[in-house]
Design an enzyme around this catalytic site. Structure first.
Site, short mmCIF file in Angstrom:
data_model
loop_
_atom_site.label_atom_id
_atom_site.label_comp_id
_atom_site.label_asym_id
_atom_site.label_seq_id
_atom_site.Cartn_x
_atom_site.Cartn_y
_atom_site.Cartn_z
N CYS A 79 -0.43 12.68 79.92
CA CYS A 79 0.93 12.24 79.60
C CYS A 79 0.95 10.73 79.35
O CYS A 79 0.32 9.96 80.09
CB CYS A 79 1.88 12.61 80.73
SG CYS A 79 3.59 12.15 80.40
N CYS A 83 4.91 7.12 85.05
CA CYS A 83 5.53 7.47 86.33
C CYS A 83 4.53 7.17 87.45
O CYS A 83 3.44 7.77 87.49
CB CYS A 83 5.93 8.94 86.36
SG CYS A 83 6.99 9.43 84.97
N CYS A 86 2.73 10.00 89.57
CA CYS A 86 2.23 11.21 88.91
C CYS A 86 0.75 11.13 88.55
O CYS A 86 0.30 10.20 87.88
CB CYS A 86 3.05 11.48 87.65
SG CYS A 86 2.62 13.05 86.86
N CYS A 123 9.12 28.93 86.52
CA CYS A 123 9.25 27.63 85.87
C CYS A 123 7.92 27.25 85.21
O CYS A 123 6.85 27.50 85.76
CB CYS A 123 9.61 26.56 86.90
SG CYS A 123 11.04 27.00 87.92
N CYS A 156 12.74 28.73 83.65
CA CYS A 156 13.02 27.30 83.61
C CYS A 156 11.83 26.59 82.98
O CYS A 156 10.69 27.04 83.12
CB CYS A 156 13.25 26.79 85.04
SG CYS A 156 13.51 25.00 85.18
N CYS A 216 18.76 21.42 86.09
CA CYS A 216 18.04 21.26 87.35
C CYS A 216 17.60 19.80 87.41
O CYS A 216 16.75 19.37 86.62
CB CYS A 216 16.83 22.20 87.39
SG CYS A 216 15.75 21.97 88.82
N ARG A 288 16.91 22.71 96.18
CA ARG A 288 15.54 23.22 96.18
C ARG A 288 14.63 22.33 97.02
O ARG A 288 14.44 21.15 96.71
CB ARG A 288 15.00 23.31 94.75
CG ARG A 288 15.83 24.21 93.87
CD ARG A 288 15.21 24.48 92.51
NE ARG A 288 16.14 25.28 91.71
CZ ARG A 288 16.28 26.59 91.80
NH1 ARG A 288 15.51 27.27 92.65
NH2 ARG A 288 17.16 27.23 91.07
#
Length: 374
Positions: A79, A83, A86, A123, A156, A216, A288
């Protein structure tokens, strides 16, 4: 001689912590919370806070129901975002290896296995900034969404930023919900991520909501944020035009090689405070209990459920972090008198699904062998 207590004494039972008052007739969901109000709630003595959030939870939802969700990484690593928590970012040297997107067959096999084990939401996550230049990949994901939805499961995805047109196509394919976390407060956010703005995240959430897909969106605790940042996150989502259908609460799992690898674990009472405050401000939202749950003792998880959490991720893995296995979670729920939530049982999800649920019900009536595992 023993005598039955007069009926006028029975209301005293309502003073017990295990019995909440019935839902008030004038109960409303607010979208005009002030930060000061939320901070005051968050700062309430912990047991009083949990008592209040448990009462709110019982007024608006069935406290015995917990949704089991399974998350699959369909595109790992590589990616372009930075972040700082991550392991899938290409900016950092981590144990995660970039790979191509998973083919449709293995994804559907994983979804069937999740359903057989009691999960009612499946998901799919892809480590992308957005879908630009990913036409073939997007078409494949649309097929995955349609096939999983055809199994009678909620479906999701989390694919990075979306345009309104991309959100519309996902809705047409049968997408139930789209995950796009805000992560933290607007003020602290630039200390965590610089390659995507807070407003860009909000734009994607607006596109998802406008397409009729359930939102979400939640956050991560343990990034180095303060209590006021946790309050700021809840303030942001609780004042949206529609509260998110679900609010994931993640506890940072520090990954070697990321800038936050040496962060201390988030304090347990901070996790409970965040769940309880979110429950009070967003009474109809599914909360969640997400990443980091596998580090909690069973008694600690039970307190989270008491405070208002009513969904967990379960299965073999959660993206790149550990996850509690199905059998362990189902055994734990049985010990605490909790039951799995059915697909589309949540009121706001059912409202957005509309006629699709009726069509599914008709299909299941025609084919009695098809059943959603709970």
């Amino acid at each position: 001689m023993l005598r039955t207590l007069p009926s006028r004494h029975l209301p005293l039972v309502r003073a017990l912590a295990t019995a909440a008052p019935s839902r008030p007739a004038n109960s409303v969901t607010r979208h005009n919370w002030r930060k000061e109000e939320i901070q005051e709630i968050y700062d309430t003595p912990l047991l009083d806070l949990v008592f209040r959030s448990a009462a709110v939870h019982r007024q608006h939802q069935d406290p015995s129901k917990v949704q089991l969700c399974t998350l699959m990484n369909i595109k790992t690593g590589g990616c372009s975002e930075d972040c700082s928590y991550c392991s899938q970012s290409s900016k950092y040297s981590t144990p995660t290896t970039a790979s191509r997107m998973v083919e449709i067959g293995p994804v559907l096999e994983a979804a069937r296995k999740a359903k057989e084990n009691g999960s009612t939401r499946f998901c799919m996550g892809a480590a992308w900034r957005d879908l630009a230049g990913r036409k073939r990949g997007f078409e494949k994901i649309l097929e995955m969404v349609s096939e999983v939805r055809g199994m009678g499961m909620e479906v999701c995805t989390t694919l990075g930023m979306l345009s309104p047109e991309q959100a519309r196509r996902l809705k047409e394919a049968g997408l139930t919900a789209y995950n796009h976390n805000l992560d933290t407060s607007r003020e602290f956010y630039p200390k965590v991520i610089t390659t995507r703005s807070y407003d860009e995240r909000l734009d994607t959430i607006s596109a998802v909501r406008d397409a009729g897909i359930s939102v979400c969106s939640g956050g991560i605790l343990g990034l180095g944020e303060s209590d006021s940042d946790r309050v700021g996150l809840i303030h942001e989502v609780s004042n949206m035009p529609e509260h998110p259908e679900s609010f994931p609460v993640n506890a940072l799992v520090p990954i070697p090689g990321t800038p936050l690898e040496a962060n201390d674990p988030v304090a347990y009472h901070t996790l409970v405070r965040t769940i309880a405050t979110a429950r009070i401000t967003m009474p109809m939202t599914i909360i969640r209990l997400a990443a980091g749950r596998s580090t909690l003792a069973e008694s600690e998880q039970a307190m989270c459920f008491m405070a208002g959490a009513n969904a967990v991720f379960t299965g073999e893995q959660m993206l790149t972090t550990p996850c509690s296995p199905w059998d362990e979670d189902k055994a734990m729920m049985a010990r605490w008198g909790l039951h799995g939530m059915r697909s589309f049982e949540q009121v706001n999800v059912a409202r957005k699904e509309g006629s699709r649920i009726e069509q599914q019900t008709d299909s299941q009536a025609a084919e009695p062998t098809l059943r959603t595992t709970v």
